[in-house]
Design an enzyme around this catalytic site. Structure first.
Site, PDB file in Angstrom:
ATOM      1  CB  CYS B  59       6.092   0.740 -24.028  1.00 11.99           C
ATOM      2  SG  CYS B  59       6.793  -0.208 -22.669  1.00 11.99           S
ATOM      3  CG  HIS B 183       9.993   2.855 -23.676  1.00 13.48           C
ATOM      4  ND1 HIS B 183       8.666   2.881 -23.348  1.00 13.48           N
ATOM      5  CD2 HIS B 183      10.107   3.585 -24.819  1.00 13.48           C
ATOM      6  CE1 HIS B 183       8.008   3.589 -24.248  1.00 13.48           C
ATOM      7  NE2 HIS B 183       8.854   4.014 -25.155  1.00 13.48           N
ATOM      8  CG  ASP B 201       9.525   6.887 -27.235  1.00 12.68           C
ATOM      9  OD1 ASP B 201       8.485   6.349 -26.780  1.00 12.68           O
ATOM     10  OD2 ASP B 201      10.491   7.194 -26.539  1.00 12.68           O
TER      11      ASP B 201
END
Lengths: 353, 353
Positions: B59, B183, B201
């Site tokens: 991520c 994240h 995201d």
């Protein structure tokens, strides 16, 4: 365009002047205009799934991955870890040609991955109207049409005004003064005031996303694909045929509509593209300010507004109906899929019970 | 959240109710509002570079790839074929921890790939204000700050109002009622009316892009990263420090500004976050409707409008200046980088020649 020698390395290319970069000030103005027109409805899904093609021959599969993930189709196969997700390497079932995928193969790939899809070539030629093919354990059918500039414009507008209905171009880069040959990328917006469409180029390392004059985009669909000896074209895709023939859901801004009303009717009647009728009808409905909702459905027919609306629709149907052999069958299909019964009261105009 | 057993496979997760999907009707309304406020200026670059993280630990690098490609930084290394382009595997120079990258490592990665970057932790703790580190053949420095909710809001607004200035969150998924742990993802828009930010995201196979209440986003920055024993936080990045301290380029909508004016001044004075001064000053300038352009520069100072404007700015500077030890140095820096000389005439208020 010849490939550069091995020692050469490149950082992006410049767009020709007639293509407006998505991120530029002009591009943002086109974006805002199109958004206000309601012609960016499918942009949100597509931009959320924007990907970069990993290899020169991957433009078709990368575009299709964007479409399939945008449609929310579950691939029913594991991608990585526990996750099911479409990536280029999950689109098996069709072996590519040496340089990538033909429009025919793109359509096959889309259909055997559970999308509904319709292929459009841009030049008059003998193509099968429908073709059966076996995909894994089941038979599927491929649908083809031929599209004029006007049909391309209608299809672009129809796609851009719906969240789950996507148009992918198979075009010649040369025709857009870009380096390279055949290419695929989805369209994600339409600015009717400037008659330009937004192409989300999947070769992001080379060209950015850009706005392209629609007639130039159409011109880029026309050169022959040297491998399959057919013109290039485009593909409409959705989860099911219902999206294609959905009648009662969208409003059309009058600027967009004015651009397509006349030529569309002409072409529809001349070439027998009766499968486009549902889209046309939807556009006409919107043009005549028929914006059905539950209040309208429950309203009495004898009000002045309803009467005027009915009269307008009657005129429209008279104009279209007699010339098209199987209009009745198509319209029955549409009205049968009308979940709120909004169109029920107009059945009489089509001679339906 | 424990990993699911090997035989389980998943197709996406549902967002909790307080997060609004980007593609939803509500999401589109928030988008249009933010666009009209001028708070989506960095959205265009970021959305054009949207990627999916390929592995659970990716991520951070996937977010950074988005930032670096959005900034138009040339990696000066070949990616595939002849093309130079940032992809996850080109971001060497820092070895990740077993579960991914700490905020410190993200900052290192950004800086050694030629971005200017500033790290913000969300909780008060002893952190080095500046840290030197060797990256390949050169030394670079890492800058840190601590950010309150208000600072986070200012930084979000500042980033969203500029095309080449990006904020990446390092947050706890749990704090947003999502499955998973730490994240990374970039913020690409801010709706000031609803005080919500748009998070793109990078785990697109799991959660879509969504709008998040800003105070919830900040809450998600606070939990401690169990590996490095520090709070999570965010990173501002641009091509150079100039973007961070750019004074004379942007307008601020009054709704956004009203949200930050009071608390910002307070915090600035209390905590000595003097590096935020350039942003604050820019916002104040805009708030006082100082929208410099070349015509204004050439206008005579004795006009009523100029006089009023000068008086307002003088008040502002009196309010900020004496409390901040090195304001003079910072302001000199800003004015020295003013390419059009727009701010020259205000030098006197800072006691500068």
């Amino acid at each position: 365009m010849k490939r550069p020698p091995a020692h050469v390395s490149l950082y992006r290319r410049s767009l020709p002047n007639f293509l407006i970069p998505f991120v530029s000030t002009k591009g943002k103005t086109l974006f805002k205009g199109a958004l206000n027109e309601g012609n960016m409805e499918n942009y949100f899904e597509l931009s959320e799934q924007y990907v970069t093609q990993a290899r020169p021959e991957d433009c078709a599969v990368s575009s299709l991955v964007m479409i399939l993930n945008s449609l929310g189709i579950d691939p029913e196969k594991k991608w990585k870890g526990p996750w099911r997700w479409f990536s280029e390497d999950l689109l098996s079932c069709v072996d590519p040609l040496a340089d990538g995928f033909s429009l025919h193969q793109f359509l096959q790939l889309a259909v055997c991955n559970k999308a509904w899809a319709m292929g459009y070539y841009s030049s008059l030629q003998q193509i099968p109207k429908k073709e059966e093919f076996q995909c894994g354990i089941h038979f599927s059918s491929l649908n083809y049409r031929i599209a004029s500039l006007d049909t391309f414009r209608i299809a672009t507008i129809a796609a851009c005004r719906q969240p789950k209905f996507f148009l992918t171009m198979n075009y010649s880069r040369k025709a857009l003064s870009q380096t390279g040959e055949g290419h695929y990328s989805p369209i994600a917006g339409y600015n009717s005031e400037h008659d330009m469409c937004l192409i989300l180029d999947v070769a992001r390392f080379k060209y950015p996303a850009y706005w392209c004059p629609l007639h130039m985009a159409y011109k880029a669909l026309q050169p022959e694909d040297p491998v399959c000896k057919k013109s290039r074209g485009f593909i409409l895709a959705s989860r099911s045929r219902e999206y294609y023939s959905e009648l009662c859901s969208r409003q059309m801004d009058t600027v967009s509509l004015r651009k397509i009303k006349e030529p569309v009717t002409r072409e529809l009647l001349q070439k027998g593209h009766e499968d486009l009728l549902p889209i046309i009808l939807r556009l006409y409905y919107d043009f005549y300010e028929f914006k059905p909702n539950e209040t309208q459905v429950s309203a009495e027919l004898e009000t002045v507004e309803d009467f005027q609306m009915d009269a307008r629709i009657e005129t429209l149907i008279k104009e279209l109906n007699p010339e098209i052999p199987n209009a009745k069958r198509i319209v029955t299909g549409i009205f049968g899929k009308d979940p709120k019964g909004v169109c029920q009261k107009y059945k009489k105009y089509f001679g339906l019970k």
